[in-house]
Motif scaffolding. Structure first.
Motif, PDB file in Angstrom:
ATOM      1  N   GLY A   1     -24.526 -21.302  33.343  1.00  9.19           N
ATOM      2  CA  GLY A   1     -25.426 -19.891  33.599  1.00  9.19           C
ATOM      3  C   GLY A   1     -25.263 -19.550  31.951  1.00  9.19           C
ATOM      4  N   VAL A   2     -26.481 -19.472  31.568  1.00 11.39           N
ATOM      5  CA  VAL A   2     -26.427 -18.836  30.213  1.00 11.39           C
ATOM      6  C   VAL A   2     -26.863 -17.520  29.781  1.00 11.39           C
ATOM      7  CG1 VAL A   2     -27.518 -19.254  27.567  1.00 11.39           C
ATOM      8  CG2 VAL A   2     -27.165 -21.150  29.304  1.00 11.39           C
ATOM      9  N   PHE A   3     -25.996 -16.832  29.357  1.00 10.68           N
ATOM     10  CA  PHE A   3     -26.229 -15.302  29.277  1.00 10.68           C
ATOM     11  C   PHE A   3     -26.050 -14.639  27.587  1.00 10.68           C
ATOM     12  CE2 PHE A   3     -23.996 -16.407  33.208  1.00 10.68           C
ATOM     13  CZ  PHE A   3     -24.676 -15.739  34.058  1.00 10.68           C
ATOM     14  N   VAL A   4     -26.824 -13.831  27.560  1.00 10.69           N
ATOM     15  CA  VAL A   4     -26.823 -13.107  26.331  1.00 10.69           C
ATOM     16  C   VAL A   4     -26.334 -11.752  26.237  1.00 10.69           C
ATOM     17  CG1 VAL A   4     -28.311 -12.573  24.238  1.00 10.69           C
ATOM     18  CG2 VAL A   4     -28.539 -14.567  25.235  1.00 10.69           C
ATOM     19  N   ASN A   5     -25.107 -11.185  25.751  1.00 10.40           N
ATOM     20  CA  ASN A   5     -25.107  -9.980  25.518  1.00 10.40           C
ATOM     21  C   ASN A   5     -25.249  -9.135  27.094  1.00 10.40           C
ATOM     22  OD1 ASN A   5     -24.591 -10.454  23.000  1.00 10.40           O
ATOM     23  ND2 ASN A   5     -26.708  -9.548  22.602  1.00 10.40           N
ATOM     24  N   GLU A   6     -24.771  -9.970  28.075  1.00 11.73           N
ATOM     25  CA  GLU A   6     -24.844  -9.275  29.463  1.00 11.73           C
ATOM     26  C   GLU A   6     -23.364  -8.599  29.973  1.00 11.73           C
ATOM     27  OE1 GLU A   6     -26.219  -8.117  32.046  1.00 11.73           O
ATOM     28  OE2 GLU A   6     -28.055  -9.633  31.798  1.00 11.73           O
ATOM     29  N   GLY A   7     -23.516  -7.837  31.150  1.00 11.90           N
ATOM     30  CA  GLY A   7     -22.480  -7.097  31.560  1.00 11.90           C
ATOM     31  C   GLY A   7     -21.761  -8.170  32.637  1.00 11.90           C
TER      32      GLY A   7
ATOM     33  N   GLY B   1     -24.878 -14.880  22.774  1.00 11.39           N
ATOM     34  CA  GLY B   1     -25.280 -13.549  22.126  1.00 11.39           C
ATOM     35  C   GLY B   1     -24.231 -13.197  21.167  1.00 11.39           C
ATOM     36  N   ASP B   2     -24.047 -11.877  21.051  1.00 12.60           N
ATOM     37  CA  ASP B   2     -23.076 -11.268  20.056  1.00 12.60           C
ATOM     38  C   ASP B   2     -21.707 -11.070  20.681  1.00 12.60           C
ATOM     39  OD1 ASP B   2     -25.068 -11.652  17.941  1.00 12.60           O
ATOM     40  OD2 ASP B   2     -26.242 -10.037  18.996  1.00 12.60           O
ATOM     41  N   GLU B   3     -21.359 -11.524  21.582  1.00 12.69           N
ATOM     42  CA  GLU B   3     -20.045 -11.354  22.368  1.00 12.69           C
ATOM     43  C   GLU B   3     -18.972 -11.509  21.419  1.00 12.69           C
ATOM     44  OE1 GLU B   3     -23.315 -12.791  25.186  1.00 12.69           O
ATOM     45  OE2 GLU B   3     -22.034 -13.746  23.349  1.00 12.69           O
ATOM     46  N   LYS B   4     -17.930 -10.384  21.737  1.00 14.50           N
ATOM     47  CA  LYS B   4     -16.908 -10.364  21.092  1.00 14.50           C
ATOM     48  C   LYS B   4     -15.696 -11.214  22.079  1.00 14.50           C
ATOM     49  CE  LYS B   4     -17.216  -6.000  18.882  1.00 14.50           C
ATOM     50  NZ  LYS B   4     -18.574  -5.541  19.346  1.00 14.50           N
ATOM     51  N   PRO B   5     -14.666 -11.713  21.328  1.00 11.10           N
ATOM     52  CA  PRO B   5     -13.623 -12.539  22.219  1.00 11.10           C
ATOM     53  C   PRO B   5     -13.540 -11.869  23.534  1.00 11.10           C
ATOM     54  CG  PRO B   5     -13.134 -12.724  19.555  1.00 11.10           C
ATOM     55  CD  PRO B   5     -14.352 -11.486  19.955  1.00 11.10           C
ATOM     56  N   GLU B   6     -12.906 -10.705  23.505  1.00  8.67           N
ATOM     57  CA  GLU B   6     -12.566  -9.789  24.626  1.00  8.67           C
ATOM     58  C   GLU B   6     -13.665  -9.840  25.655  1.00  8.67           C
ATOM     59  OE1 GLU B   6     -13.640  -6.474  21.625  1.00  8.67           O
ATOM     60  OE2 GLU B   6     -12.587  -8.533  21.627  1.00  8.67           O
TER      61      GLU B   6
ATOM     62  N   ALA C   1     -33.140 -15.052  16.993  1.00  7.03           N
ATOM     63  CA  ALA C   1     -33.572 -15.805  18.413  1.00  7.03           C
ATOM     64  C   ALA C   1     -32.119 -16.410  18.706  1.00  7.03           C
ATOM     65  CB  ALA C   1     -34.521 -16.831  17.915  1.00  7.03           C
ATOM     66  N   TYR C   2     -31.934 -16.125  19.966  1.00  9.03           N
ATOM     67  CA  TYR C   2     -30.632 -16.663  20.572  1.00  9.03           C
ATOM     68  C   TYR C   2     -30.821 -17.838  21.073  1.00  9.03           C
ATOM     69  CZ  TYR C   2     -28.880 -11.842  19.818  1.00  9.03           C
ATOM     70  OH  TYR C   2     -28.432 -10.631  19.359  1.00  9.03           O
ATOM     71  N   GLY C   3     -31.061 -18.960  20.519  1.00  7.65           N
ATOM     72  CA  GLY C   3     -31.102 -20.295  20.914  1.00  7.65           C
ATOM     73  C   GLY C   3     -32.382 -20.575  21.196  1.00  7.65           C
ATOM     74  N   GLY C   4     -32.992 -21.991  21.564  1.00  3.15           N
ATOM     75  CA  GLY C   4     -34.173 -22.306  22.022  1.00  3.15           C
ATOM     76  C   GLY C   4     -35.330 -22.340  21.073  1.00  3.15           C
ATOM     77  N   THR C   5     -34.695 -22.374  19.838  1.00  2.00           N
ATOM     78  CA  THR C   5     -35.831 -22.189  18.730  1.00  2.00           C
ATOM     79  C   THR C   5     -36.398 -23.454  18.340  1.00  2.00           C
ATOM     80  OG1 THR C   5     -34.200 -22.714  16.724  1.00  2.00           O
ATOM     81  CG2 THR C   5     -34.630 -20.264  17.754  1.00  2.00           C
ATOM     82  N   GLY C   6     -35.712 -24.812  18.554  1.00  2.00           N
ATOM     83  CA  GLY C   6     -36.345 -25.900  18.467  1.00  2.00           C
ATOM     84  C   GLY C   6     -36.052 -26.532  17.049  1.00  2.00           C
ATOM     85  N   VAL C   7     -35.147 -25.842  16.195  1.00  3.59           N
ATOM     86  CA  VAL C   7     -35.003 -25.979  14.630  1.00  3.59           C
ATOM     87  C   VAL C   7     -33.460 -26.449  14.647  1.00  3.59           C
ATOM     88  CG1 VAL C   7     -35.048 -25.195  12.461  1.00  3.59           C
ATOM     89  CG2 VAL C   7     -36.738 -24.469  14.391  1.00  3.59           C
ATOM     90  N   PRO C   8     -33.232 -27.605  13.988  1.00  2.78           N
ATOM     91  CA  PRO C   8     -31.882 -27.773  13.876  1.00  2.78           C
ATOM     92  C   PRO C   8     -31.307 -27.529  12.826  1.00  2.78           C
ATOM     93  CG  PRO C   8     -33.420 -29.667  13.013  1.00  2.78           C
ATOM     94  CD  PRO C   8     -34.173 -28.677  13.811  1.00  2.78           C
ATOM     95  N   PHE C   9     -30.004 -27.197  12.539  1.00  2.35           N
ATOM     96  CA  PHE C   9     -29.393 -26.603  11.534  1.00  2.35           C
ATOM     97  C   PHE C   9     -28.697 -27.898  10.456  1.00  2.35           C
ATOM     98  CE2 PHE C   9     -25.931 -26.907  14.694  1.00  2.35           C
ATOM     99  CZ  PHE C   9     -24.916 -27.693  14.251  1.00  2.35           C
TER     100      PHE C   9
END
Length: 205
Positions: free
Chosen positions: A57-63, A83-88, A133-141
């Motif tokens: 399951g892929v989540f972005v800044n979800e509760g 997303g931008d989740e913190k370690p905690e 964009a949180y993933g799915g951009t199709g562009v490699p780094f």
């Protein structure tokens, strides 16, 4: 052998494709995306998935409450925070946890060490002007950033992978797994021939 994750499954045909190819991980996106599925859709898809394939399951800044609900209903094997989740925010789950890091430089890689997870997913920065964009951009780094990479986690490599560059990516990065979504699509939908070519090229290594 390098593992394969196909992400962004949203049609019954997609499930048939991954079952036929017997990939290692199937990803369901619960974040804003053209590949987003709701809980009912995901449950119907997951019920058709071969039991040998692990559900992510892929989540972005979800509760946490929603994530736990999805985990319970789908029987998730892996929770992927993208997303931008913190370690905690990623601690305390009773299944395997992955944290995505958007790789722009060596400093961004050091962030990975702070997370109490089992695997780190390395993705493209995904920035267009001020948008993220949180993933799915199709562009490699730039994979050369990883030349001296030493992290204590197995690495899942994502970001712009496709059948034409996945072998080169694996040879350079030597990841635990590769994660693909848009790179095996045609006109925004999963393409079995591209998926087959991707999987075959990974598995000959």
């Amino acid at each position: 052998m390098v593992k394969v994750k196909i992400c962004g499954l949203r049609r019954l045909e997609d499930i048939e494709y991954v079952n036929a190819l017997m990939v290692d991980y199937a990803g369901f996106v619960f974040a804003e995306s053209k590949r987003k599925v709701n809980l009912n859709q995901a449950k119907r898809l997951a019920e058709r998935l071969d039991r040998r394939i692990k559900k992510v399951g892929v989540f972005v800044n979800e509760g946490r409450d929603f994530i736990e609900k999805v985990k319970s209903h789908l029987g998730l094997d892996v929770i992927q925070f993208h997303g931008d989740e913190k370690p905690e925010d990623v601690a305390g789950y009773d299944v395997e946890v992955w944290k995505a890091i958007r790789v722009s430089d060596v400093k961004s890689l050091k962030e990975a060490e702070k997370y109490p997870v089992q695997k780190i997913l390395l993705d493209s920065p995904g920035r267009t002007n001020k948008d993220v964009a949180y993933g799915g951009t199709g562009v490699p780094f730039d994979w050369s950033i990883l030349d001296d990479l030493k992290v204590r986690f197995p690495v899942v490599l994502a970001g712009g992978l496709n059948p034409d560059n996945v072998v080169d990516a694996i040879m350079k990065v030597k990841p635990y797994a590769v994660d693909v979504s848009s790179g095996v699509e045609t006109n925004g939908f999963k393409d079995f021939d591209k998926m087959k070519k991707f999987v075959e090229r990974v598995r000959v290594l």
